[in-house]
Motif scaffolding. Structure first.
Motif, PDB file in Angstrom:
ATOM      1  N   ALA A 102       3.564  52.741  35.563  1.00 53.28           N
ATOM      2  CA  ALA A 102       3.408  54.120  36.002  1.00 53.28           C
ATOM      3  C   ALA A 102       4.330  54.324  37.200  1.00 53.28           C
ATOM      4  CB  ALA A 102       1.957  54.402  36.388  1.00 53.28           C
ATOM      5  N   ASP A 126       1.387  59.455  38.321  1.00 52.08           N
ATOM      6  CA  ASP A 126       1.294  59.064  36.925  1.00 52.08           C
ATOM      7  C   ASP A 126       0.027  58.283  36.609  1.00 52.08           C
ATOM      8  OD1 ASP A 126       3.605  60.349  36.205  1.00 52.08           O
ATOM      9  OD2 ASP A 126       4.877  58.590  36.390  1.00 52.08           O
ATOM     10  N   VAL A 127      -0.892  58.210  37.560  1.00 52.00           N
ATOM     11  CA  VAL A 127      -2.206  57.609  37.340  1.00 52.00           C
ATOM     12  C   VAL A 127      -3.253  58.596  37.846  1.00 52.00           C
ATOM     13  CG1 VAL A 127      -3.753  55.677  37.823  1.00 52.00           C
ATOM     14  CG2 VAL A 127      -1.282  55.285  37.652  1.00 52.00           C
ATOM     15  N   GLN A 151       1.210  49.258  38.579  1.00 50.95           N
ATOM     16  CA  GLN A 151       1.447  50.108  39.748  1.00 50.95           C
ATOM     17  C   GLN A 151       2.083  49.334  40.903  1.00 50.95           C
ATOM     18  OE1 GLN A 151      -2.047  52.616  40.797  1.00 50.95           O
ATOM     19  NE2 GLN A 151      -3.019  51.763  38.974  1.00 50.95           N
ATOM     20  N   TRP A 207      -3.118  57.254  32.330  1.00 47.14           N
ATOM     21  CA  TRP A 207      -1.875  56.830  32.962  1.00 47.14           C
ATOM     22  C   TRP A 207      -0.712  57.378  32.135  1.00 47.14           C
ATOM     23  CZ3 TRP A 207      -1.386  51.435  35.491  1.00 47.14           C
ATOM     24  CH2 TRP A 207      -2.614  51.012  36.020  1.00 47.14           C
ATOM     25  N   ARG A 208       0.431  57.544  32.773  1.00 47.23           N
ATOM     26  CA  ARG A 208       1.666  57.850  32.039  1.00 47.23           C
ATOM     27  C   ARG A 208       2.525  56.593  32.051  1.00 47.23           C
ATOM     28  NH1 ARG A 208       7.077  60.135  32.439  1.00 47.23           N
ATOM     29  NH2 ARG A 208       7.047  59.770  34.695  1.00 47.23           N
ATOM     30  N   ILE A 209       2.569  55.906  30.902  1.00 46.69           N
ATOM     31  CA  ILE A 209       3.342  54.667  30.805  1.00 46.69           C
ATOM     32  C   ILE A 209       4.256  54.654  29.572  1.00 46.69           C
ATOM     33  CG2 ILE A 209       1.735  53.250  32.132  1.00 46.69           C
ATOM     34  CD1 ILE A 209       0.533  52.236  29.525  1.00 46.69           C
TER      35      ILE A 209
END
Length: 264
Positions: A146, A151-152, A165, A212-214
């Motif tokens: 992320a 993004d979390v 992270q 999350w954005r991963i």
């Protein structure tokens, strides 16, 4: 051009959903991660998907990636190759009309964090080499990092020491992006703090959008400048990841069209 990427978390469990997704979206290029299957275990219907060249890269019930290219954009089969930093069937790439597309599944890092860093370092070298050669590149997939805290989700556990992270892995991903690439999602939605692509499979996290954005689409700057839309389809499918779809007006790039040799 429509580009999609999806960590399916098991292709055999998501066969019908993948067929539904392709029918709905008709992506020109589709990257898959965590197929968790050998080629002989991939459902025949997917191997013979009408209108697509399919390259499957897996060895068993873990990891594995795939790259599907529509025949409208590649009349001849583009060879699918695996860069030197590939490990555990985590990378598949192909050149389509002068653009290198790569489906990438970065190690999670929970069991061997330094293997994750080494993978990102090797990926950085690879992207740097392509950039230095003036090649256009699109990296799609589950990168398992992320980028900023945004993004979390605050309720999903923002912890600077948590894997995914950590400052060192974030810095490693930033170096990859610095090689002339653009994070298309953030270019189009710079302030959206509810844009996630993965949710822990408990407590209705996905339904509540606590994630999350991963999962990323990273594109060379000339391509990213043509991006029109980015969508994370949280409501679709039963994977813990959402399919991600990017639409862009791609330039008419020149380059080798490929050959009739079968992909791996």
């Amino acid at each position: 051009m429509k580009i999609a990427t999806w960590n399916v978390n098991g292709i055999r469990a998501r066969e019908a959903q993948l067929l539904d997704f392709v029918e709905r979206e008709r992506p020109d290029v589709l990257c898959l991660q965590e197929i968790k299957a050998r080629l002989d275990q991939v459902p025949a219907m997917l191997c013979e998907m009408r209108g697509y060249w399919c390259g499957w890269h897996g060895e068993g019930p873990y990891s594995g990636v795939a790259l599907l290219v529509h025949r409208d954009v590649a009349p001849q089969r583009p060879p699918v190759v695996h860069p030197p930093f590939d490990m555990e069937c985590r990378v598949a790439s192909a050149e389509v009309n002068g653009i290198t597309f790569a489906s990438v599944y970065v190690p999670n890092g929970g069991k061997d964090f330094y293997a994750k860093l080494r993978f990102l370092e090797e990926m950085d070298r690879w992207t740097a080499e392509l950039g230095a050669a003036g090649r256009l590149l699109v990296v799609c997939g589950d990168l398992n990092v992320a980028r900023p805290d945004m993004d979390v989700h605050v309720k999903a556990g923002r912890k600077p020491g948590a894997v995914g992270q950590r400052p060192d892995e974030r810095a490693a991903l930033e170096r990859v992006i610095s090689r002339g690439l653009v994070d298309v999602a953030r270019a189009l939605h710079p302030h959206d703090d509810q844009l996630f692509t993965w949710w822990a499979p408990w407590r209705n996290m996905k339904e509540r959008n606590i994630g999350w954005r991963i999962d990323y689409v990273l594109a060379s700057q000339p391509l990213a400048a043509r991006a029109r839309t980015f969508r994370s389809l949280r409501e679709f499918g039963t994977s813990d990841h959402a399919p991600v779809v990017v639409e862009l007006d791609a330039p008419a790039a020149s380059g080798p069209a490929g050959s009739e040799e079968p992909s791996s």
